[in-house]
Each structure stands twice: as structure tokens, then as C-alpha cells.
Design a protein around this motif. Structure first.
Motif, PDB file in Angstrom:
ATOM      1  N   LEU A   7      41.345  11.755  52.363  1.00  0.00           N
ATOM      2  CA  LEU A   7      42.184  11.881  53.552  1.00  0.00           C
ATOM      3  C   LEU A   7      43.434  12.705  53.250  1.00  0.00           C
ATOM      4  O   LEU A   7      43.843  13.543  54.064  1.00  0.00           O
ATOM      5  N   GLU A   8      44.039  12.497  52.089  1.00  0.00           N
ATOM      6  CA  GLU A   8      45.226  13.282  51.728  1.00  0.00           C
ATOM      7  C   GLU A   8      44.893  14.766  51.680  1.00  0.00           C
ATOM      8  O   GLU A   8      45.660  15.610  52.153  1.00  0.00           O
ATOM      9  N   ARG A   9      43.742  15.106  51.098  1.00  0.00           N
ATOM     10  CA  ARG A   9      43.351  16.510  51.029  1.00  0.00           C
ATOM     11  C   ARG A   9      43.044  17.059  52.423  1.00  0.00           C
ATOM     12  O   ARG A   9      43.383  18.203  52.730  1.00  0.00           O
ATOM     13  N   LEU A  10      42.389  16.264  53.237  1.00  0.00           N
ATOM     14  CA  LEU A  10      42.090  16.684  54.606  1.00  0.00           C
ATOM     15  C   LEU A  10      43.379  16.929  55.383  1.00  0.00           C
ATOM     16  O   LEU A  10      43.498  17.930  56.109  1.00  0.00           O
ATOM     17  N   GLN A  11      44.329  16.043  55.243  1.00  0.00           N
ATOM     18  CA  GLN A  11      45.615  16.221  55.926  1.00  0.00           C
ATOM     19  C   GLN A  11      46.316  17.495  55.453  1.00  0.00           C
ATOM     20  O   GLN A  11      46.906  18.216  56.264  1.00  0.00           O
ATOM     21  N   ALA A  12      46.228  17.780  54.165  1.00  0.00           N
ATOM     22  CA  ALA A  12      46.865  18.994  53.638  1.00  0.00           C
ATOM     23  C   ALA A  12      46.198  20.242  54.218  1.00  0.00           C
ATOM     24  O   ALA A  12      46.885  21.203  54.614  1.00  0.00           O
ATOM     25  N   SER A  13      44.876  20.262  54.272  1.00  0.00           N
ATOM     26  CA  SER A  13      44.155  21.424  54.816  1.00  0.00           C
ATOM     27  C   SER A  13      44.473  21.621  56.287  1.00  0.00           C
ATOM     28  O   SER A  13      44.754  22.743  56.735  1.00  0.00           O
ATOM     29  N   ALA A  14      44.433  20.522  57.066  1.00  0.00           N
ATOM     30  CA  ALA A  14      44.708  20.630  58.494  1.00  0.00           C
ATOM     31  C   ALA A  14      46.153  21.032  58.751  1.00  0.00           C
ATOM     32  O   ALA A  14      46.440  21.849  59.636  1.00  0.00           O
TER      33      ALA A  14
END
Length: 595
Positions: free
Chosen positions: A66-73
Motif C-alpha cells: 500500500l505504501e508503494r501504491l500510494q507513492a506511485s499514485a
């Protein structure tokens, strides 16, 4: 209900938007567009990984993903905001394409930032496996714990869905039209599924007996003899729930439910004048034809009333599924042994339940016994926690989206919670969004719909001066029966009294939008007269008639449907689920959007 909800929330909130975003990742915007595209593609991969981790209960891995997804988005959102992007968004013609990317990036960022964290946090202690029954009992406390997270995720998705729906896909660059339309469809599906998940999650503990014993009627529909909601209601099972434990209390074939507990014939259900005109008096006479009406809450109430008198128990709700939905569930359950016949698997269930049983058993009582055993054994396998529970949850979610799984509660407050969701199966149109529904019923007393295939294209073609629209609904019906109908069991082909054996004899009912009407009708391009009656149901005009399709033939039927004046938004199309995958609640882009 409960497992469908969680699967809907996890799958649609993660992989749903991820798959949709993949289409927009090819936006040919200069400057930083490549960077934005890369970020969105990473977000897609991360969303898929997050979905899998949450389903399997990998809490630490899900939190990290989720942290990586939030960073990408977040990166895609920041990069496509301000500076040259905002300037480009104001350039005529180009601007609408730039703005589409901006809206998409901002929405995904918001969903990742506010919508998914509550689910991931709840998933630190809960997973799909948490809802797997143990010795026939479900952990209702776990359901209550997850409900607030699902509700919050649904709220965030709904807010962003409105922004994405507002994108004028038809006005974009040619290569962008299809990706944006796909995105809007995905978001529509996600919004409806997540909304349904939040609502059903609030009801699941009580339905499972957390606050007192409940009686639920499980109804199995056979699509081989098609009805508006799916198929003839063949098996009725009374379930009792208490403290999360579900037991099978009673079971009956359809004919038995027409009888009271003392064996006497039940009185006909009292129908309204509209119901008698639109669906005929048989709707209230025989439970096998009650669902000629496509209005599931009304159908379920009649079934429940009859079940109460037949079983001698109060019925608090109805859960209905068809043979195709059962085949979906068997993907996770595996093989189920059935008394008196071959075992069921995901691969053979549809053939066995919709055709093979009628070929193997001429005696209707033997057919009923096979259906009852198949339903009961599958239920037992699910409640014993057999198989891959993640696949079972996915199957129930898929069945709900195709309107093969429907739910009704007798208690008004509970019913209102799900009233606007797909599982409720209502036909009432509560707002100005035009609803169009095509509902089909076998008229030959046969099981010929095993050989029926149909697909529909709906397109809004005209925006009139009064802001009404003309929507073309074109359905191709194919009769795939081959061989000699005289050598086939009469129970499959019918007795030949209503139509020649081997023919498909179908009654259709086209429900126009509220305030609208059907203005034209063709078969294979030839204009045909419309029914002269002014029949309506729930304020919607009902155009009805019969179609005859000989073996091996295909016919194309087109209805020209006019919406009410001022009903210029995107329409929604619904249809009876048949053998093939059903595309229910399809959005039809408005013809008035650019007028």
C-alpha cells in the motif's frame, strides 16, 4: 452475502481501478506524460499485488505494498498537476485530453490515500480466510469489525466515481475513447460493488443470527427454463441461522411450495392490477412462474409467504442463485458428490443441472431429487469450509454482478439498506437516470434454453429537442439446438402443443425508462407492429410479445426506446441472465452529452 461483500470491496477497490488505469497509461501527452504513464502502470501492478495479499491475509506485505501504491499514485497526481499540465488543460481541443489524465490521476491518488488504508488496517487481523466457516459457523464478530472499513472505502470511491463519470469520453482523442470508456465502466462497477459491500456488511451479522434466530429461504433457479430473474425456481431450502451457525432446516421442490403444511393447495397471491396486466395471473398462482416478473423484491415476498405456509416457519429473507452461479461457487469448492447421479464440478455443473438431468431422468420427481441433493451437498461443502475460500468469495462476487445472486429482507429497514444495490434486483427507477430492461420467459413449457444464446448492444443514437433520447436495443437470439427433436426427451423440447418441438418460444418484456416508451420494433430489419396496450409497471411502459426461433436459426431484434423529456443522462441497461456471462447494469453513454 457476507463473503461477496468483502470480496467486492477488496477486488474492486484495488484491482478494479488498477486494470482501468492501464488503459489511460498510453495517453500521448508530451513533456511529463511518459513519467505519469509509468507511475500509473506501477500503481496497477501494486494494486493487483495488494489485492492478492489482502485476500491471503499477508498483513505486513499488504501494508508495504500500500505504501508503494500510494507513492506511485501520488507521483502521477503531482506530476500531472500545475505548471504545463494546467496550461495545456486550457488549450482548446487538447485540454479535455489533458484534463482526463489529471482527473484520473487525482482520483486514484485519493482512493489510495483515503479509501484503501481502512481496508488494509482491518486486514491486519482479518482476511478472506477469517470468514471461512468452521464446523458450520461463521465468526460474526469479525464481520462487524470489518464493516466500518468497507463503508469508508465505499464512500471515498463514490466521491471519485462521480468525477470520473463526468469525463466526456466520446470527445477525446480517438485512441483515448475506448480506454476512458473502459475506465468509466470499471469505476461504475467498482462504485456499485463497493456500495453494496458496505450496505450488506452492515446487515450480515443480524442475518447470520447475531441478534436472534433467523430463517432464510434459499432458492435455486434453473436457466434451462428461463424466467425474467434467471430461471424456473426449482428447489427451495429453508436455512436457520443463529450466532453465525447456519443449518438446513427443510427442503422442498417447487411444486411442493404451492401446498400448505396440511397438503392443501395454497390460495393464489393477491396481485395488483399492473401485475396482472404485465405478467399474467400465473405469477400469483404457481411459484414456478412467480418470477415472470423481473422485480425481485416482489417475487421474493411471494416466495417467502408461500414458504411460511408450506414449512410452518417465519421467513425473514430470501437468497436466490441460479445454476451458473452454482458452477462459479464450485470453482472453489471442488467436486461435490450427488445422490442418484454424477458428481458436480465447476466444469460440468451447468451442463448437468440445465440439460443432463432432464436427459437422464424423465420422471420429474427424480429430477427434483437430483436438484435437491446437488443444492444440499453444495451448501454443506461451503458451510464445512471446504475448498479455496478466496475463489468462493470471488465466485459469489461475480454472480452478484451478473444478477445471478439476489437477496431480499422482509424487515423494511434492512431491505432499504440494499434497495439500490445489484443484489436487490429492483426494477423501480428512482431518479432521472433512464433504465431499460429486457426480460425473457420460456413460453413452451420446455427446457430449451440450454440451447439459447443471446447478446445485446444498446446505443443512444439521437438527442431530441426536448432532451429526450432514442436508444437502440439490439439483441441477437440464437437457437443452437441440433439433431432430431422427435428423438429428444419431451421434457426438454416440450410436448409440441405450443410450438414445434425444437423451437425456442420466448415471451419478451421490454421495460422502457420511466416516462419513456418503445417507439419502434424490428425483427431482422423488418418493421413489426407494437403491442397496442398501455401496460405499465412501476411507472415504466411494458412492451411485450413472443419470438419463435427454429433450430439452428438466429434472429436480430431491435427496439427503439425513447426516454422521457429531459432524461438526457447516460442510460442503464439490464437483462435476464442466461447461460453465458451476463452483462447487467451496463452504462449506455448519452446521445445528449455534447448536444
Amino acid at each position: 452475502m457476507r463473503r461477496t461483500s468483502r470480496r467486492s470491496a477488496v477486488v474492486w477497490l484495488s484491482v478494479g481501478f488498477g486494470l482501468a488505469v492501464a488503459g489511460l497509461a498510453v495517453v500521448p501527452l508530451a513533456l511529463e506524460a511518459k513519467d505519469v504513464a509509468s507511475s500509473l502502470l506501477r500503481a496497477q501492478d501494486q494494486a493487483v499485488a495488494l489485492k492478492d495479499q489482502m485476500a491471503s491475509g499477508e498483513a505486513e506485505a499488504a501494508a508495504a505494498t500500500l505504501e508503494r501504491l500510494q507513492a506511485s499514485a501520488s507521483h502521477a497526481h503531482r506530476t500531472s498537476s500545475g505548471g504545463l499540465w494546467d496550461a495545456a488543460a486550457k488549450v482548446p481541443w487538447l485540454g479535455r485530453n489533458v484534463e482526463a489524465v489529471q482527473v484520473t490521476s487525482a482520483s486514484i491518488d485519493d482512493i489510495a490515500t483515503r479509501g484503501l488504508p481502512p481496508l488494509v488496517e482491518a486486514g491486519s487481523t482479518l482476511s478472506v480466510q477469517s470468514f471461512k466457516p468452521r464446523d458450520g459457523q461463521v465468526d460474526v464478530e469479525a464481520l462487524a469489525t470489518l464493516a466500518p472499513a468497507v463503508t469508508e472505502a465505499s464512500r471515498v470511491l463514490a466521491e471519485n466515481a462521480d468525477d470520473i463519470r463526468a469525463i466526456d469520453a466520446e470527445g477525446l482523442l480517438g485512441p483515448l475513447v475506448r480506454p476512458v470508456l473502459d475506465l468509466q465502466r470499471q469505476v461504475d462497477d467498482a462504485d456499485r460493488a463497493a456500495d453494496a459491500a458496505g450496505r450488506v456488511m452492515r446487515l450480515a451479522p443480524a442475518a447470520l443470527g447475531a441478534t436472534g434466530e433467523q430463517h432464510l429461504l434459499l432458492v435455486f433457479q434453473t436457466n434451462a427454463e428461463i424466467r425474467s430473474t434467471g430461471g424456473l425456481a426449482g428447489v427451495f431450502v429453508l436455512l436457520t441461522t443463529k450466532d453465525g451457525r447456519i443449518t438446513l432446516s427443510a427442503q422442498a421442490a417447487s411444486g411442493e411450495l404451492n401446498l400448505a403444511a396440511d397438503g392443501t393447495r395454497q390460495a393464489d397471491a393477491r396481485l395488483t392490477r399492473e401485475e396482472r396486466a404485465a405478467f399474467g395471473t400465473i405469477m400469483g398462482h404457481d411459484v414456478r412462474s412467480t418470477n415472470i416478473s423481473p422485480d425481485f423484491p416482489r417475487v421474493a415476498r411471494i416466495w417467502a409467504d408461500r414458504a411460511e405456509r408450506a414449512f410452518g416457519e417465519d421467513v425473514d429473507g430470501v437468497v436466490s442463485l441460479d445454476a451458473v452461479a452454482m458452477s462459479y461457487v464450485l470453482r472453489g469448492v471442488g467436486t461435490v458428490k450427488v445422490e442418484g447421479g454424477p458428481s458436480l464440478t465447476a466444469d460440468n455443473a451447468v451442463q448437468r443441472l440445465l440439460h443432463g438431468v432432464y436427459v437422464d431422468f424423465e420422471d420429474p420427481s427424480a429430477q427434483d431429487a437430483y436438484f435437491e441433493s446437488a443444492t444440499g451437498r453444495t451448501f454443506e461443502a461451503v458451510m464445512n469450509g471446504r475448498g479455496d475460500w478466496t475463489r468462493i468469495v470471488s465466485a459469489l462476487s461475480e454472480a452478484a454482478s451478473e444478477r445471478r445472486l439476489q437477496v431480499w429482507f422482509r424487515e423494511d429497514d434492512s431491505q432499504q439498506v440494499i434497495a439500490d444495490t445489484a443484489v436487490a434486483g429492483r426494477v423501480a427507477q428512482d431518479d432521472d437516470t433512464p433504465h431499460i430492461g429486457l426480460y425473457v420467459t420460456d413460453a413452451a413449457q420446455s427446457k430449451m434454453q440450454w440451447f439459447l444464446r443471446y447478446d445485446t448492444r444498446a446505443k443512444a443514437t439521437t438527442c431530441r429537442a426536448d432532451r429526450s433520447q432514442v436508444v437502440l436495443v439490439t439483441t441477437s437470439f440464437r437457437n443452437q439446438f441440433s439433431g432430431d427433436p422427435e428423438e429428444s426427451p419431451w421434457y426438454v423440447t416440450g410436448r409440441g402443443t405450443r410450438t414445434a418441438k425444437g423451437n425456442q418460444l420466448l415471451t419478451y418484456r421490454l421495460l422502457a425508462p420511466r416516462g419513456g416508451r418503445v417507439v419502434g420494433f424490428t425483427i431482422d430489419g423488418q418493421e413489426r407492429p407494437l403491442a397496442s396496450s398501455d401496460v405499465t409497471y412501476e411507472g415504466r411502459a411494458v412492451q411485450y410479445g413472443t419470438l419463435t426461433i427454429p433450430p439452428g436459426d438466429e434472429i436480430s431484434v431491435t427496439w427503439r426506446v425513447q426516454t422521457a423529456a429531459g432524461a438526457d443522462g447516460d442510460a442503464r441497461y439490464f437483462e435476464t441472465p442466461g447461460i453465458d456471462t451476463s452483462s447487467n447494469d451496463v452504462r449506455v453513454p448519452s446521445a445528449c452529452r455534447r448536444s
